[in-house]
Design a protein around this motif. Structure first.
Motif, mmCIF file in Angstrom:
data_model
loop_
_atom_site.group_PDB
_atom_site.id
_atom_site.type_symbol
_atom_site.label_atom_id
_atom_site.label_comp_id
_atom_site.label_asym_id
_atom_site.label_seq_id
_atom_site.Cartn_x
_atom_site.Cartn_y
_atom_site.Cartn_z
ATOM 1 N N LYS A 28 0.568 3.938 1.360
ATOM 2 C CA LYS A 28 0.687 4.537 2.699
ATOM 3 C C LYS A 28 1.892 4.012 3.466
ATOM 4 C CE LYS A 28 -4.297 4.997 3.351
ATOM 5 N NZ LYS A 28 -5.452 4.274 3.930
ATOM 6 N N ASN A 43 0.854 -1.171 0.000
ATOM 7 C CA ASN A 43 0.000 0.000 0.000
ATOM 8 C C ASN A 43 0.899 1.233 0.000
ATOM 9 O OD1 ASN A 43 -1.775 2.156 0.923
ATOM 10 N ND2 ASN A 43 -3.223 0.488 1.397
ATOM 11 N N LYS A 50 -8.597 -0.996 -6.300
ATOM 12 C CA LYS A 50 -8.051 0.293 -5.856
ATOM 13 C C LYS A 50 -6.717 0.533 -6.547
ATOM 14 C CE LYS A 50 -10.384 0.361 -1.392
ATOM 15 N NZ LYS A 50 -10.226 0.256 0.075
ATOM 16 N N GLU A 107 -7.222 -3.115 4.158
ATOM 17 C CA GLU A 107 -6.093 -2.486 4.861
ATOM 18 C C GLU A 107 -5.797 -3.140 6.197
ATOM 19 O OE1 GLU A 107 -5.672 1.692 4.794
ATOM 20 O OE2 GLU A 107 -6.653 1.908 2.854
ATOM 21 N N ASP A 118 -4.024 2.803 -4.960
ATOM 22 C CA ASP A 118 -3.501 2.560 -3.606
ATOM 23 C C ASP A 118 -2.286 1.647 -3.587
ATOM 24 O OD1 ASP A 118 -5.723 3.965 -3.025
ATOM 25 O OD2 ASP A 118 -6.493 2.602 -1.487
#
Lengths: 287, 365, 275, 479
Positions: free
Chosen positions: D197, D195, D317, D298, D320
Motif C-alpha cells: 500500500k 507494505n 500475509k 499496519e 501484502d
C-alpha cells in the motif's frame, strides 16, 4: 530446665526458615550488594555510583520512579478503598464481586504487561472500541514518546489494575475488624457517607492502610516489567535501569548500584510510613 | 481429692508484677473464689496453678505433690475458660469426651461418663451438635461438662459466667453451686463479680495489685473488710467512707465528723485512743445507716440529693458535708430530694479505718 | 416518611450495584480481551478495528502454543515446582508462623522486619551468585533447584500469612486441650491444625500462584527444565503477537481458578500481615 | 541468652558468606581480552561480505580444572542465543535436528545474553559443565573467550575442510588468533520491509530497491500527508536492535565509519537527516522490539529490522509485503552482516557428540534447511538454496537485492569490545535518545557521547574495525 526449653522454642520453630532465607536470599543479596562497591576486577570503589549518577537515564529514572509512586499508590488506595467499602456493605452477591476484584492478585506482571500492551497499542483494543464508537477517526497513540503524559497514564492504569487487588484485600480485612458500632455511631450523629469515611473509617483503618502502603511501596519501587512493556526505555525507572544494565548492557556493577539505591529508597519509605501512620496501643483501642 | 498450696508465687510480665509473693492454702473440697478488679493477678494465679503460666518464683502444691514444674496435662486438673474454649470442630459429645480420649479410656466408659455429665448439665439432647449450633449458655455448659467429666481433684474456673447475660448468669450461678455440692472437687473460681463471689465461695481471696489483701468467709469479708479497697469493692452500692478526726475526750475516743461526734464500740476504744488527732475513715454499709427524726447520739446532718425506689428498698444518695453517701432504706420510707435529715450510725457496724493507709483498725493493737 | 426512606434505599441500592458492576467490568475487561485474543485466528489478532465478540473464534493459536516443544513440559515443570514449593514452604514456614503468632520473644519484630527487607532488593541481579551456588549444590537446571529457590522466596510470605492464620485460633482452645491431657504437639495437631487447615490450604494455593508466576529465578536457574513463565519469556521478544497472547492467557488461567478456590480465605490471609 | 543466640546466628551467617564466596574464585584469564582488528575492503560478494580478522589474540593458557564428565554421553545440550521466536525453535527441534542421531540434543534458547552468559560463567566457575555446543553471534564470542569457555576447534576445522565454508567466515571464527574458536553456522542481515500500500506514495523518481535515506524521509512524509499517520517503523524498543541500525547502516552510510567519525560533520548531517525520517516514524517505535507485529497490524508500512524479526510478516500475509535493500547514504549503501557461529563448551561431557553436531549442522542439507525453515542463510560458498517456501523467497529477494546493489558495502558488528559490548551499545542508544527523542543539540550530544566512547575504547584498547580505517593496533578513537 523447662523454662529454658520454653523460651528457645520460638527460635527453634523459626530456625529452618531463617536458615533458608539467609542462605538463598540474604547471602546473594549481600554478594550483589558488594558488587555495587567493586570494580569489575573486584577492587573496592565508589565509581559505580559515580557512573550511575552520570548515566543519561539516571535523572529520568529517579523522576519517573517517584512520579509513578506518587500516582500509582494513591490511585490504588482510592480504588481499593472504594472496592473494599462497597464489599463491606455486604450487599447481595458481594462475595462474587470480592472474587472478581481479587482476581488480579494472582496475575504476574509479565502477563499483565502482555494484557495491557494488547489494549493500549496503536491498533489495540482500546483504540478499536473508541474507533468503532465513533470517538476517533484514527487510532490515538497512547504509547508515543511524544505524549509522555498518555504513556505515563497507561502505566498508572495497568499497575492500578494489577495491584489494586492486594490493597483492597488488606483494607477489607481491616474494615472487618472495625466494630459495626462505630459506623452506627457515626450514622446516629448524622454523618453522611463521605464524612463517615473521612472521619471515622479512615482513622480506624490506619493500621491496615499502613500495611497496604508499605507493601505497595516496596513493590512499586520494584515494578518495571509493565513499564518496560508499555513505555520501553522512554520512561526509565530505577529497578528497570538495574535490570537493563544487568541484562542488556551486561554491567553487573552498575546494576548493583541501582539495586542498592532501590533498596535504600524502599527502606526510607518504609520508615516514613511507620513514623507517619504509627498507631499507639491506646489508639488501636486495645489494652 | 486434694488441697492446694501456693507458696510465695511470683510472676512478672515485663515490668508489671502480676503475682507478688502470693501464698494461699485451699482446703480439700473447698470452693475458693479469687476476686478482684481486672489486672489484679487473679487469673495469672489460676493459670500458674493450671500450668499454663510458668512461675518466676515460689512453688505450687496440689495435695502433697509439687506440681510447679509439671506440664498442665500432668497436674490432674480440669479447667473452664472464660471464653469457654469449646472446640469448634468437634461435636458436643467429642468436646466432652476429649480429655477422656486423651487418657485412652475404654469407649464404653467414655460414653457412660460423657452422658452422665451431659445429663448433669442438661445437654443430653445436644450431644451431636456442633458448638456453632449452640447458644452461649449451652456452650458454657459444654465447657463445664468437659471439665467435670474428668473427675479431676481440682476444678479451675476462669470467669466462667462473665460472657452470659444477667438472667442466665443468675441461673448458672446456682447450678454451679449445686454442682460443687455434688462433685465436691476442690474448686478455684476466678471472678471480678463480687455477687458471684459472695454467693459461691466457701472463702473469698480478694486480690489487688498482685497481692491477696484479704482471704476469709464471704460474710466476714462483707462485714469486716480488711481495708478501704475491699470495702469499696464488695457490696452494691459499696461501703460509704466518711472522713473524720479522732478526738480523745476524757480518755474516751470519738470521731468528729462535721459537727457531730460518733463513738466507737467499746472494743475499739483503746486502739482508737492511740490515734488522737489523726484523720480517720468511718466505713459503713448503706443498709446500716438509718434516717433519724432529730439529732441524737451517733447522728449526723445530711441532705437528700437523689431518691431511687428500687422495689425491695429505696436507695438514697445523700450529701454529708462534702461527701456523697449512699443509704438504703425501707421502700415505704417517706423522703424527698433536698430534704435535710439526720443519719443514724449503728456504732457496732462501723468499720474504722486509718485514713492514710486505708487499713481497718482492729480491736487488738 | 416511610416511602421517601424506601425510595432513598432503592436509590442507594442502584448506586451501589452500578458502582460494583463498573468496578467489576474494569477488572474483568482486560481478562476477557486477552482470552479473546488467545482464542482468535491469527488474522483477527492483527485486524483493525478489532472485534469484541468471539466471532473469529479459533483454537489455532492456542493449539500452536500448547503443542510447541517445551510448553507442555514446562507446564508440568511449573506444576511440580509449585507443588514442591508449597509443601516445602509450608513445612518450613508454618512452624515459624506459629512462633510469631503465639510467642512474644526478643527479636520478634526484627525478624518480621527482616522478612520485609528481604523483599526490597530487585531479584534480577541476584542471578550470578545464585547460579554459582546452585551449580555447587548440583541443583542447577533441576526443577528441585527452582523449587528450592521459590521456597526461599515464598517463605517470608508464608510465614507472615500463617502467623495471621494461627492468630485467628484463640489461645484458649490450645490451653484447654493442654489442661485436658495434651502436650503442646498434641494440642497443635488435635485442635489448631484442624481449625487452620482451610486457611493454610488457602495460603498453600496462593504460594502455588507465587511460584507459578515467578520468572527471574526460573530463567536463571534452568536451561532445559523450564517453568512456564520462563518458557514464555524466552519466546517473548521474537515470537509473534498471537503466541504472546496465548502465553499470557495460559499464565493467567490458574490465577482465575485458584483465586476462586480461595476466595473465602483471602481476608484471613492478608488481614494480619506486618503487624 | 537471647544475645547469645544473635551472636551465634550472625557467626553462622558470616560462615555462610565466606563459604559461598571462597570455593569459587574467578578463574582469572591470563590473557588480555581478545582484540580483533579486521581490515575490510568492501566488495560485492555472495550474500554477506566476509572479512578477514588478522589481529592476534593470545589464547587463554590456563584451562579451568574441569570436572570429569558425569552426564550420560548420549545427551547433548545445545545452548543458543539465536532463534528466540518459538516457531523457529520448533523448526530447529522438529525439522533441522531431527535427523541427527549421534546424540539426543536438547536445544535451549536464551534470547537475552544475560542468562546465557551467566550460566556459562557459572558453569566454568564451578567446573560442572552441562553445555555442549554453543550457538551465538560473532559478537558474543569475545565474551565467551574471556570467560575461558571455548574448546579449540582447530582439529574439527581441518576435518570440515571439504565443507566449502566461506573462507573469510572461517577466518573470523579464529577471532584473530591461530586457534579456531567457532565454526561458522549461519548468517543474517537487516533489510527494509514495506507494505504494498505504501508504494504509491514513493517520491517521484525513487526506486524502492535503491532508496536513499533522504528519499525514505520523503516517502514517510508523503504517506503521512495522505494517511495522517506516521507509518515508518524502527525497532527502538528495549530489546529492539535500533542500535545496530545506527552502527552498521546510518553511521557508515553517511560517514564511512563509526567510531572515528562519531562526531564528524557527516555525523551531524546524518542525525539531521535521521531526525527528518523520525518526523514520519511512528512514535510507538520506542516500544517496538521486532517489526513484524506492527507491520502485520499496519501500525507501520515501512520498517527496517533483522531478517528474523520481520519474516512473520511475509509468512502471515505473503501478498501484502515486499522486501527491499536498506537505504543508502552519501558514502554508500552500507549494511551489516550478522554471522552466527558454533563453539564447543570447554570441558563438555560429550565432546564427540558436540563435534558430530557441528559437522551435521554445516552439511549442505542442513544449511539449506536453515534457510528454508528459519530463514537464516548458509555460510557455504554454494550460495542460497532455491527450493524455499514462498515467505522465505519473498524475504530472500530483498536480501539478495541488498547484497547485489551497485553501491552495497558491508559493515561489521562491533568487535573487540569484550564484556563491554553493552556499554558500547548504550552509547548509541543514549545518543539516539538525546538527539531524536529529547531533541537536544546534535553537536553537543555528539561531543559528550563521543567523549564517553573514547574513554571506553581507551579502556578496552580496542582497535578500529571495518568500516573505520585501521588504527594500527592502537585504540580506536573519535576524531
Amino acid at each position: 530446665m523447662r523454662v529454658r526449653s520454653e523460651s528457645i522454642l520460638p527460635y527453634g520453630l523459626l530456625a529452618p526458615t531463617l536458615i533458608f532465607i539467609v542462605l538463598l536470599i540474604v547471602v546473594p543479596i549481600f554478594q550483589a550488594f558488594l558488587l555495587a562497591f567493586q570494580t569489575a576486577e573486584g577492587e573496592f570503589t565508589l565509581i559505580q555510583f559515580q557512573k550511575m549518577l552520570a548515566d543519561t537515564s539516571f535523572a529520568d529514572a529517579m523522576k519517573f520512579t517517584f512520579l509513578l509512586l506518587m500516582f500509582i499508590v494513591p490511585a490504588q488506595v482510592v480504588l481499593a478503598l472504594i472496592m473494599a467499602l462497597l464489599i463491606h456493605t455486604r450487599f447481595k452477591g458481594h462475595t462474587l464481586f470480592l472474587y472478581i476484584y481479587a482476581l488480579p492478585l494472582a496475575i504476574s506482571d509479565l502477563a499483565s504487561g502482555i494484557v495491557w500492551l494488547s489494549i493500549f497499542t496503536e491498533r489495540g483494543f482500546l483504540n478499536s472500541i473508541l474507533f468503532q464508537l465513533g470517538f476517533l477517526e484514527r487510532p490515538f497513540l497512547f504509547l508515543s514518546y511524544q505524549n509522555l503524559p498518555a504513556m505515563f497514564g497507561t502505566i498508572v492504569v495497568a499497575e492500578s489494575w494489577r495491584a489494586t487487588a492486594i490493597v483492597m484485600v488488606i483494607l477489607l480485612a481491616g474494615l472487618q475488624v472495625i466494630p459495626r458500632d462505630y459506623f452506627e455511631a457515626a450514622d446516629v450523629f448524622g454523618a453522611n457517607t463521605l464524612k463517615r469515611t473521612l472521619f471515622v473509617v479512615l482513622p480506624l483503618l490506619r493500621p491496615s492502610l499502613q500495611n497496604a502502603l508499605i507493601i505497595r511501596t516496596i513493590f512499586a519501587f520494584q515494578t518495571f516489567a509493565v513499564v518496560l512493556a508499555l513505555a520501553g526505555r522512554v520512561i526509565p525507572v530505577l529497578a528497570g535501569e538495574s535490570y537493563n544494565w544487568y541484562a542488556l548492557n551486561r554491567n553487573a556493577n552498575i546494576a548493583a548500584a541501582y539495586a542498592t539505591l532501590v533498596l535504600i529508597f524502599t527502606v526510607i519509605a518504609t520508615v516514613i510510613y511507620f513514623r507517619l501512620l504509627r498507631t499507639t496501643a491506646a489508639e488501636a483501642g486495645f489494652d | 481429692m486434694a488441697g492446694i498450696q501456693f507458696q510465695s508465687i511470683r510472676k512478672i510480665f515485663g515490668k508489671t508484677i502480676a503475682a507478688n509473693d502470693v501464698s494461699l492454702e485451699i482446703k480439700n473440697g473447698e470452693f475458693m473464689v479469687l476476686l478482684g478488679p481486672s489486672g489484679c493477678g487473679k487469673t495469672t494465679l489460676l493459670r500458674c496453678l493450671a500450668g499454663l503460666e510458668r512461675v518466676d518464683g515460689g512453688r505450687v502444691f496440689i495435695g502433697d505433690r509439687d506440681v510447679t514444674d509439671l506440664a498442665p496435662r500432668d497436674r490432674k486438673i480440669a479447667m473452664v475458660f472464660q471464653s469457654y474454649a469449646v472446640f469448634p470442630h468437634l461435636t458436643v459429645f467429642d468436646n466432652i469426651a476429649f480429655g477422656l480420649q486423651m487418657q485412652n479410656r475404654p469407649r464404653d466408659e467414655i460414653k457412660r461418663r460423657v452422658e452422665e455429665s451431659a445429663r448433669m448439665l442438661e445437654l443430653s439432647d445436644y450431644l451431636k451438635r456442633y458448638p456453632a449450633q449452640l447458644s452461649g449458655g449451652q456452650r458454657q455448659r459444654v465447657a463445664v461438662a468437659r471439665a467435670i467429666v474428668m473427675q479431676a481433684a481440682v476444678l479451675l474456673m476462669d470467669e466462667p459466667l462473665s460472657n452470659l447475660d444477667a438472667l442466665l448468669r443468675l441461673q448458672m450461678r446456682a447450678e454451679l453451686k449445686r454442682l460443687h455440692s455434688d462433685i465436691k472437687a476442690t474448686t478455684i473460681y476466678v471472678t471480678h463479680d463480687q455477687v458471684e463471689a459472695l454467693s459461691l465461695g466457701d472463702r473469698i481471696a480478694v486480690m489487688q495489685n498482685g497481692r491477696i489483701v484479704q482471704c476469709d468467709a464471704p460474710m466476714n469479708i462483707y462485714d469486716y473488710p480488711a481495708n478501704k479497697f475491699v470495702g469499696g469493692f464488695i457490696g452494691t452500692p459499696p461501703m460509704n467512707f466518711l472522713p473524720g478526726v479522732v478526738r480523745v475526750n476524757d480518755g474516751k475516743p470519738v470521731a468528729v465528723v462535721g459537727e457531730s461526734q460518733i463513738a466507737p464500740s467499746a472494743a475499739l476504744a483503746s486502739a482508737l485512743s492511740a490515734k488522737n488527732g489523726q484523720p480517720i475513715l468511718l466505713g459503713i454499709r448503706p443498709e446500716n445507716l438509718a434516717l433519724a427524726p432529730s439529732q441524737q447520739a451517733n447522728t449526723i446532718r445530711a441532705r437528700v440529693r437523689v431518691v431511687e425506689p428500687l422495689g425491695s428498698h429505696k436507695l438514697l444518695t445523700m450529701q454529708v458535708g462534702s461527701e456523697i453517701s449512699k443509704v438504703s432504706v425501707a421502700p415505704d420510707q417517706r423522703v424527698a430530694p433536698d430534704e435535710d435529715v439526720w443519719l443514724h450510725f449503728d456504732p457496732e457496724k462501723i468499720r474504722w479505718m486509718d485514713a492514710a493507709s486505708g487499713e481497718a483498725i482492729s480491736s487488738i493493737v | 416518611m416511610k416511602s421517601s426512606l424506601s425510595r432513598r434505599h432503592i436509590f442507594n441500592q442502584i448506586f451501589l450495584y452500578s458502582a460494583a458492576i463498573l468496578l467489576a467490568l474494569w477488572t474483568l475487561a482486560p481478562l476477557y480481551l486477552i482470552a479473546l485474543a488467545a482464542f482468535s485466528t491469527k488474522e483477527a489478532v492483527f485486524q483493525w478495528p478489532k472485534l469484541f465478540l468471539p466471532t473469529a473464534f479459533s483454537t489455532e493459536t492456542m493449539a500452536f502454543f500448547v503443542s510447541s516443544t517445551g510448553v507442555l513440559d514446562s507446564v508440568w515443570n511449573s506444576v511440580v515446582v509449585a507443588l514442591v514449593t508449597v509443601a516445602a514452604s509450608l513445612i518450613l514456614g508454618a512452624p515459624g508462623g506459629y512462633a510469631l503468632a503465639r510467642f512474644r520473644f526478643r527479636g520478634r519484630d526484627a525478624i518480621q522486619l527482616g522478612f520485609l527487607v528481604s523483599k526490597m532488593f530487585p531479584t534480577a541481579i541476584l542471578s550470578v551468585p545464585l547460579a554459582v551456588a546452585f551449580l555447587q549444590m548440583d541443583l542447577y537446571d533441576t526443577i528441585w533447584g527452582v523449587a528450592l529457590m521459590h521456597t526461599a522466596m515464598a517463605l517470608p510470605f508464608v510465614i507472615i500469612v500463617t502467623a495471621g492464620i494461627f492468630v485467628g485460633v484463640p489461645r484458649d482452645l490450645e490451653e484447654a486441650a493442654q489442661t485436658l491431657g495434651c502436650n503442646r504437639l498434641q494440642a497443635f495437631l488435635r485442635v489448631v491444625a484442624p481449625l487452620t487447615i482451610p486457611g493454610l490450604a488457602a495460603a498453600a494455593i496462593f504460594t502455588f500462584v507465587l511460584s507459578w508466576n515467578e520468572v527471574f529465578a526460573a530463567t536463571i536457574l534452568t536451561l532445559r527444565n523450564r517453568t512456564l513463565p520462563a518458557q514464555v519469556l524466552s519466546g517473548l521478544s521474537g515470537s509473534p503477537l498471537y503466541y504472546r497472547y496465548a502465553g499470557g492467557f495460559f499464565m493467567i488461567l490458574p490465577a482465575v481458578v485458584f483465586i476462586f478456590a480461595i476466595r473465602k480465605y483471602l481476608l484471613n490471609m492478608w488481614g494480619n500481615i506486618v503487624r | 541468652m537471647n544475645k547469645r543466640i544473635f551472636i551465634v546466628a550472625s557467626l553462622a551467617m558470616l560462615l555462610v558468606i565466606i563459604a559461598a564466596c571462597a570455593p569459587a574464585p574467578t578463574p582469572a584469564p591470563t590473557a588480555a581480552p581478545p582484540t580483533i582488528a579486521p581490515k575490510v575492503e568492501p566488495t560485492k560478494a555472495p550474500v554477506v561480505e566476509p572479512t578477514k580478522a588478522p589481529a592476534p589474540t593470545p589464547a587463554p593458557t590456563t584451562a579451568p580444572t574441569a570436572v570429569p564428565p558425569t552426564a550420560a554421553p548420549q545427551a547433548l545440550l545445545f545452548s543458543s542465543t539465536q532463534f528466540s521466536p518459538v516457531e523457529e525453535q520448533e523448526k530447529m527441534r522438529s525439522v533441522i535436528l531431527k535427523d541427527f542421531k549421534a546424540a539426543k540434543v536438547d536445544f535451549v534458547v536464551d534470547p537475552s545474553e544475560a542468562p546465557f552468559m551467566d550460566r556459562i560463567i557459572a558453569e566454568q566457575k564451578t567446573g560442572k559443565i552441562t553445555v555442549g555446543v554453543i550457538g551465538a553471534l560473532h559478537g558474543t564470542f569475545p565474551n565467551l573467550i574471556q570467560a575461558n569457555a571455548l574448546e579449540d576447534l582447530t582439529a574439527l576445522a581441518a576435518k570440515l575442510k571439504d565443507r566449502a565454508i566461506v573462507k573469510e567466515f572461517m577466518t573470523l571464527g579464529k577471532m584473530g588468533t591461530d586457534k579456531q574458536y567457532y565454526i561458522p553456522w549461519m548468517q543474517a542481515t537487516y533489510i527494509m520491509v514495506y507494505n504494498k500500500k505504501a508504494v504509491q506514495y514513493l517520491p517521484a523518481g525513487a526506486n524502492v530497491d535503491a532508496l536513499t535515506y533522504a528519499q525514505l524521509a520523503e516517502w514517510g512524509k508523503n504517506i503521512t500527508a495522505a494517511t495522517k499517520e506516521k507509518k515508518i517503523g524502527m525497532p527502538a524498543g528495549p530489546t529492539g536492535l535500533m542500535h545496530r541500525l545506527t552502527q552498521g547502516y546510518l553511521y557508515p552510510s553517511y560517514t564511512g565509519g563509526l567510531v572515528t567519525t562519531y562526531k564528524s560533520d557527516d555525523a551531524v548531517k546524518m542525525w539531521t537527516d535521521f531526525k527528518a525520517i523520525w518526523e514520519y516514524t511512528n512514535p510507538q517505535s520506542t516500544t517496538y522490539n521486532s517489526m513484524q507485529d506492527p507491520l502485520l497490524s499496519e501500525e507501520v508500512w515501512v520498517a527496517i529490522d533483522h531478517t528474523a524479526r520481520v519474516v512473520n510478516a511475509f509468512k502471515n500475509k505473503p501478498n501484502d509485503f515486499l522486501a527491499a535493500p536498506a537505504p543508502a547514504g552519501p558514502k554508500g549503501r552500507y549494511y551489516m552482516s550478522v554471522l552466527a557461529g558454533l563453539g564447543i563448551m570447554k570441558g563438555t561431557p560429550n565432546k564427540a557428540g558436540a563435534e558430530a553436531l557441528i559437522d551435521y549442522l554445516t552439511q549442505p542439507a542442513q544449511q539449506a534447511a536453515t534457510t528454508r525453515e528459519v530463514n537464516f542463510y548458509p555460510v557455504l560458498e554454494t550460495g542460497l538454496p532455491t527450493d524455499v517456501p514462498a515467505h522465505v523467497k519473498l524475504e530472500l529477494d530483498g536480501v539478495v537485492k541488498q547484497s547485489k546493489a551497485a553501491d552495497a558495502k558491508v559493515a561489521l558488528l562491533p568487535i573487540g569490545l569484550g564484556g563491554k559490548a553493552g556499554d558500547f551499545n548504550k552509547i548509541q542508544q543514549d545518543t539516539l535518545t538525546r538527539i531524536v527523542l529529547k531533541g537536544e543539540d546534535i553537536k553537543k550530544v555528539l561531543d559528550e557521547e563521543g567523549a564517553k566512547l573514547n574513554a571506553l575504547m581507551t579502556e578496552l584498547k580496542a582497535p578500529c574495525w571495518s568500516p573505520d580505517p585501521d588504527s594500527a593496533g592502537k585504540p580506536c578513537q573519535v576524531k
